[in-house]
Enzyme design. Sequence first.
Site, short mmCIF file in Angstrom:
data_model
loop_
_atom_site.label_atom_id
_atom_site.label_comp_id
_atom_site.label_asym_id
_atom_site.label_seq_id
_atom_site.Cartn_x
_atom_site.Cartn_y
_atom_site.Cartn_z
N VAL A 13 0.90 -1.25 0.05
CA VAL A 13 0.13 -0.02 -0.07
C VAL A 13 0.96 1.16 0.12
O VAL A 13 0.53 2.42 -0.81
CB VAL A 13 -1.05 0.05 1.19
CG1 VAL A 13 -1.65 1.51 1.12
CG2 VAL A 13 -1.97 -1.02 0.99
N CYS A 127 -10.65 -2.01 2.76
CA CYS A 127 -10.75 -1.76 1.32
C CYS A 127 -12.14 -2.41 0.51
O CYS A 127 -12.68 -1.84 -0.34
CB CYS A 127 -9.48 -2.77 0.36
SG CYS A 127 -9.05 -4.32 1.44
N HIS A 235 -10.20 -6.11 -5.84
CA HIS A 235 -11.34 -6.89 -5.32
C HIS A 235 -12.50 -6.75 -6.19
O HIS A 235 -12.76 -5.65 -6.56
CB HIS A 235 -11.40 -6.52 -4.01
CG HIS A 235 -10.47 -6.55 -2.97
ND1 HIS A 235 -9.30 -7.38 -3.13
CD2 HIS A 235 -10.27 -6.09 -1.65
CE1 HIS A 235 -8.61 -7.24 -1.98
NE2 HIS A 235 -9.28 -6.78 -1.28
P1 A2P Z 1 9.43 -2.89 6.14
O1 A2P Z 1 9.43 -2.96 4.88
O2 A2P Z 1 10.87 -2.23 6.70
O3 A2P Z 1 9.33 -4.22 6.92
P2 A2P Z 1 3.11 -4.88 3.73
O4 A2P Z 1 1.53 -4.72 4.40
O5 A2P Z 1 3.13 -4.64 2.21
O6 A2P Z 1 3.72 -6.13 4.22
O7 A2P Z 1 3.93 -3.46 4.22
C1 A2P Z 1 4.03 -3.30 5.61
C2 A2P Z 1 4.66 -1.94 5.61
O8 A2P Z 1 4.86 -1.67 7.30
C3 A2P Z 1 6.30 -1.74 5.31
O9 A2P Z 1 6.59 -0.76 4.69
C4 A2P Z 1 6.83 -2.15 6.58
O10 A2P Z 1 8.43 -1.86 6.73
C5 A2P Z 1 6.08 -1.38 7.73
N1 A2P Z 1 6.45 -1.72 8.74
C6 A2P Z 1 6.30 -2.97 9.55
N2 A2P Z 1 6.53 -2.77 10.85
C7 A2P Z 1 6.59 -1.49 11.01
C8 A2P Z 1 7.03 -0.61 12.18
N3 A2P Z 1 7.25 -1.30 13.50
N4 A2P Z 1 7.25 0.53 12.10
C9 A2P Z 1 7.24 1.10 10.96
N5 A2P Z 1 6.88 0.51 9.89
C10 A2P Z 1 6.72 -0.68 9.77
#
Ligand code: A2P
Length: 330
Positions: A13, A127, A235
């Site tokens: 996203v 969504c 979707h």
């Molecule tokens: P990262 O790429 O460093 O893991 P998706 O839903 O597509 O898996 O994406 C999740 C998003 O949320 C990614 O950008 C991920 O970063 C980020 N994310 C996951 N955990 C944290 C956290 N604790 N703090 C900030 N961003 C996070």
Amino acid sequence: MIKIAVVGATGLVGTEMLKVLEEMHFPAHEFLFCASEKSIGKKIVFCNHTYQIISVHEAIEANCNIAIFSAGSETSKKFAPLFANKGTYVIDNSSCWRMYPDVPLVVPEINAHTINEHTKIIANPNCSTIQMVLALAPIHKNYNIKRIVVSTYQSVTGTGMKAFQQLMSERKGEACEKVYPHSIDLNCFPHGGTFLPNGYTTEEQKLVDETRKILGDPSINVNATVVRIPVIGGHSESVNIELEHDFDINQIKNILSSSQGIVVLDDPQQNIYPTPQIAHGKNEVFVGRIRRDETIKNGLNLWIVADNLRKGAATNAVQIAFYLVQKYFS
Ligand code: A2P
């Protein structure tokens, strides 16, 4: 001088969010991009500039006007209040805050008026809910919806990057981390989120609760079945509704065609109806197969398709951000 942070900028996203901010020429003067600790310092390209991923703490201290979150519920729960305490408006894509009575749950075309300057956390709906209510709101306004029966056909991209990778790895016959309880390639399963004691899933319950909140009508009955299918791009939803008042089918098509953000694709004789491939990368919600349900009084069937990463997530969030800019920062 408008400063905006994107938390979760490296996710599915988040990546779409960057595209939408760029395409819509979002009027910020400074952009900050955050992800988890493991991504800090990584490079990201936005509007032909290279940015470094920074920590969420650094973004909080930067006193942004707006922070758009798409990093999961736990991250939102932990960090959204810290941004809000600094006076930053948080637009949160997770389910964490959606059902708090004081938190506006916003699809801008329907209920942007629920945003006020005291509500610093604003929730972006699920969504599947966004695309359904965008099509149903104008019908509800004119004919009063009593009951909705919805079955979804949801893209793997709604579960995040690892789900997308699971589908692609299975397709190539490669080993991978499984985020679903079953193979998704050449398969589908009626299981989104986790099962609740009443037999419904958390994703199904979101369609019930969020629809009522956004349409501002707790009396609407919603019965949902969420199905995951091996598709990317969007979707799809088969939606059957029962209206209080009788309708003319052409009037319904006219109402939908003239509603903001909706494209009617409905010429079945020419094989014209919405598909995820048509919706992919687009900001609109597509509606077709508009036909009377001949088994009940005032019944109507719709087929509603949208790119879940666009209007179902990034586009809706960026539209909320635009609303905030117009209302509070210009
Ligand atoms: P990262 O790429 O460093 O893991 P998706 O839903 O597509 O898996 O994406 C999740 C998003 O949320 C990614 O950008 C991920 O970063 C980020 N994310 C996951 N955990 C944290 C956290 N604790 N703090 C900030 N961003 C996070």
